[in-house]
Enzyme design. Structure first.
Site, PDB file in Angstrom:
ATOM      1  N   HIS A 109       0.816  -1.214   0.000  1.00 60.62           N
ATOM      2  CA  HIS A 109       0.000   0.000   0.000  1.00 60.62           C
ATOM      3  C   HIS A 109       0.854   1.272   0.000  1.00 60.62           C
ATOM      4  CE1 HIS A 109      -3.805  -2.206   1.746  1.00 60.62           C
ATOM      5  NE2 HIS A 109      -3.515  -2.565   0.512  1.00 60.62           N
ATOM      6  N   GLU A 203      -8.243  -9.793  17.904  1.00 56.76           N
ATOM      7  CA  GLU A 203      -9.614 -10.334  18.010  1.00 56.76           C
ATOM      8  C   GLU A 203      -9.917 -11.047  16.689  1.00 56.76           C
ATOM      9  OE1 GLU A 203     -11.626  -6.618  18.462  1.00 56.76           O
ATOM     10  OE2 GLU A 203     -10.976  -5.937  16.485  1.00 56.76           O
TER      11      GLU A 203
HETATM   12  N1  APR Z   1      -2.103  -6.907  18.202  1.00 63.53           N
HETATM   13  C1  APR Z   1      -2.697  -7.581  17.193  1.00 63.53           C
HETATM   14  N2  APR Z   1      -3.732  -7.101  16.485  1.00 63.53           N
HETATM   15  C2  APR Z   1      -4.178  -5.879  16.812  1.00 63.53           C
HETATM   16  C3  APR Z   1      -3.620  -5.108  17.857  1.00 63.53           C
HETATM   17  C4  APR Z   1      -2.533  -5.662  18.570  1.00 63.53           C
HETATM   18  N3  APR Z   1      -1.923  -5.025  19.570  1.00 63.53           N
HETATM   19  N4  APR Z   1      -4.291  -3.944  17.936  1.00 63.53           N
HETATM   20  C5  APR Z   1      -5.247  -3.984  17.003  1.00 63.53           C
HETATM   21  N5  APR Z   1      -5.190  -5.144  16.310  1.00 63.53           N
HETATM   22  C6  APR Z   1      -6.036  -5.613  15.210  1.00 63.53           C
HETATM   23  C7  APR Z   1      -7.446  -5.115  15.266  1.00 63.53           C
HETATM   24  O1  APR Z   1      -8.245  -5.974  16.063  1.00 63.53           O
HETATM   25  C8  APR Z   1      -7.857  -5.149  13.789  1.00 63.53           C
HETATM   26  O2  APR Z   1      -8.439  -6.391  13.443  1.00 63.53           O
HETATM   27  O3  APR Z   1      -5.485  -5.106  14.023  1.00 63.53           O
HETATM   28  C9  APR Z   1      -6.526  -4.966  13.054  1.00 63.53           C
HETATM   29  C10 APR Z   1      -6.343  -3.625  12.385  1.00 63.53           C
HETATM   30  O4  APR Z   1      -7.323  -3.498  11.382  1.00 63.53           O
HETATM   31  P1  APR Z   1      -7.452  -2.157  10.492  1.00 63.53           P
HETATM   32  O5  APR Z   1      -7.485  -0.970  11.370  1.00 63.53           O
HETATM   33  O6  APR Z   1      -8.578  -2.383   9.566  1.00 63.53           O
HETATM   34  O7  APR Z   1      -6.048  -2.115   9.713  1.00 63.53           O
HETATM   35  P2  APR Z   1      -5.610  -2.931   8.417  1.00 63.53           P
HETATM   36  O8  APR Z   1      -6.221  -4.283   8.409  1.00 63.53           O
HETATM   37  O9  APR Z   1      -4.145  -2.830   8.323  1.00 63.53           O
HETATM   38  O10 APR Z   1      -6.268  -2.069   7.265  1.00 63.53           O
HETATM   39  C11 APR Z   1      -6.054  -2.459   5.922  1.00 63.53           C
HETATM   40  O11 APR Z   1      -7.119  -0.479   5.182  1.00 63.53           O
HETATM   41  O12 APR Z   1      -7.621   1.759   4.848  1.00 63.53           O
HETATM   42  C12 APR Z   1      -6.724   0.839   4.901  1.00 63.53           C
HETATM   43  O13 APR Z   1      -4.958   1.119   3.463  1.00 63.53           O
HETATM   44  C13 APR Z   1      -5.284   1.003   4.830  1.00 63.53           C
HETATM   45  O14 APR Z   1      -3.580  -0.682   4.825  1.00 63.53           O
HETATM   46  C14 APR Z   1      -4.810  -0.300   5.405  1.00 63.53           C
HETATM   47  C15 APR Z   1      -5.940  -1.257   5.047  1.00 63.53           C
END
Ligand code: APR
Length: 233
Positions: A109, A203
């Site tokens: 990304h 989760e």
């Molecule tokens: N350890 C493990 N997992 C975690 C932790 C932690 N300490 N804290 C949060 N999470 C998990 C959350 O439960 C969630 O399922 O990480 C995940 C983050 O999800 P998103 O916020 O949706 O991030 P991501 O999956 O990287 O998003 C994908 O969406 O808009 C975009 O381009 C952006 O690359 C990003 C893409």
């Protein structure tokens, strides 16, 4: 698993959460406070470049005050110690994997510390604020933009990712909600090829049901434990 087969590790914002970077989809995450269509689409960049640049300038500035956590460090340690190939495919635009010492990494990304010329396609390293209209070092067009894959754009290096995944011995997904494709589809691609799949996430994610095994809890604890067991096994 034969140690000559690659391990492909997909990471998302959750792996950087314990370093202090905001995730996107938590209750108080980035997409709760900003509209995607205002800051993360090609149309937004054309309509209001100042707003889009400001959003990514804030993200880039946040990198200065954070450091890799135990999960990033464990993956770097695994890359060093694992006799076979290992590829990290990250959706993250931060540089915490690199700062932890990982070298085999694809930023599908994009990356905050890079600027992309919308005119000629050249990239250049970028630190600090990127103002709208900054000139490209290669062609001088005043069209540098954040080197970020917006919604509606095609993620980078998909051919290389899919080719490596196709010959992998293990697929692991860490800290991602499984909400954004094509990354969210990697688990099914791996499953269809008979490649074992593991989810490590705080989760259950939207894709949990597709994984052979899920471990739920903080990446900072679960990833080092998984790496230790893999290297001991
Ligand atoms: N350890 C493990 N997992 C975690 C932790 C932690 N300490 N804290 C949060 N999470 C998990 C959350 O439960 C969630 O399922 O990480 C995940 C983050 O999800 P998103 O916020 O949706 O991030 P991501 O999956 O990287 O998003 C994908 O969406 O808009 C975009 O381009 C952006 O690359 C990003 C893409």
């Amino acid at each position: 698993m034969p140690k000559t087969h690659p391990i492909v590790i997909l990471t998302g914002a959750g792996i950087s959460a314990e370093s202090g970077l905001e995730t996107f989809r938590s209750a108080d995450g980035l997409w709760a406070n900003h509209r995607i269509e205002d800051v993360c689409t090609p149309e937004a960049l054309a309509r209001d470049p100042a707003l889009v640049h400001h959003f990514y300038n804030q993200r880039r500035a946040a990198l200065a005050s954070v450091a890799p956590n135990a999960a990033h460090q464990a993956l770097a340690r695994l890359e060093q110690a694992w006799p076979g190939e290992l590829l990290i495919v990250t959706q993250n635009v931060d540089d915490l994997h690199e700062r932890a010492g990982s070298r085999r990494i694809i930023h599908m990304h994009g990356a905050l510390n890079s600027a992309l010329c919308a005119a000629c396609g050249e990239r250049q390293p970028w630190q600090g604020d990127l103002p709208p209209g900054a000139p490209c070092a290669a062609c001088a067009a005043p069209m540098l933009r954040p080197d970020i894959v917006f919604f509606g754009e095609i993620p980078y290096h998909m051919d290389r990712i899919e080719a490596t995944l196709a010959r992998a011995g293990l697929f692991v997904s860490i800290g991602t909600s499984g909400a954004v494709y094509p990354a969210a589809g990697f688990v099914r691609m791996a499953g269809a090829l008979g490649i074992p799949t593991l989810e490590i996430n705080l989760e259950p994610s939207a894709g949990s049901g597709w994984f052979d095994e899920c471990r739920h809890g903080p990446a900072g604890a679960l990833v080092p434990a998984w790496v230790d067991a893999l290297l001991a096994g």
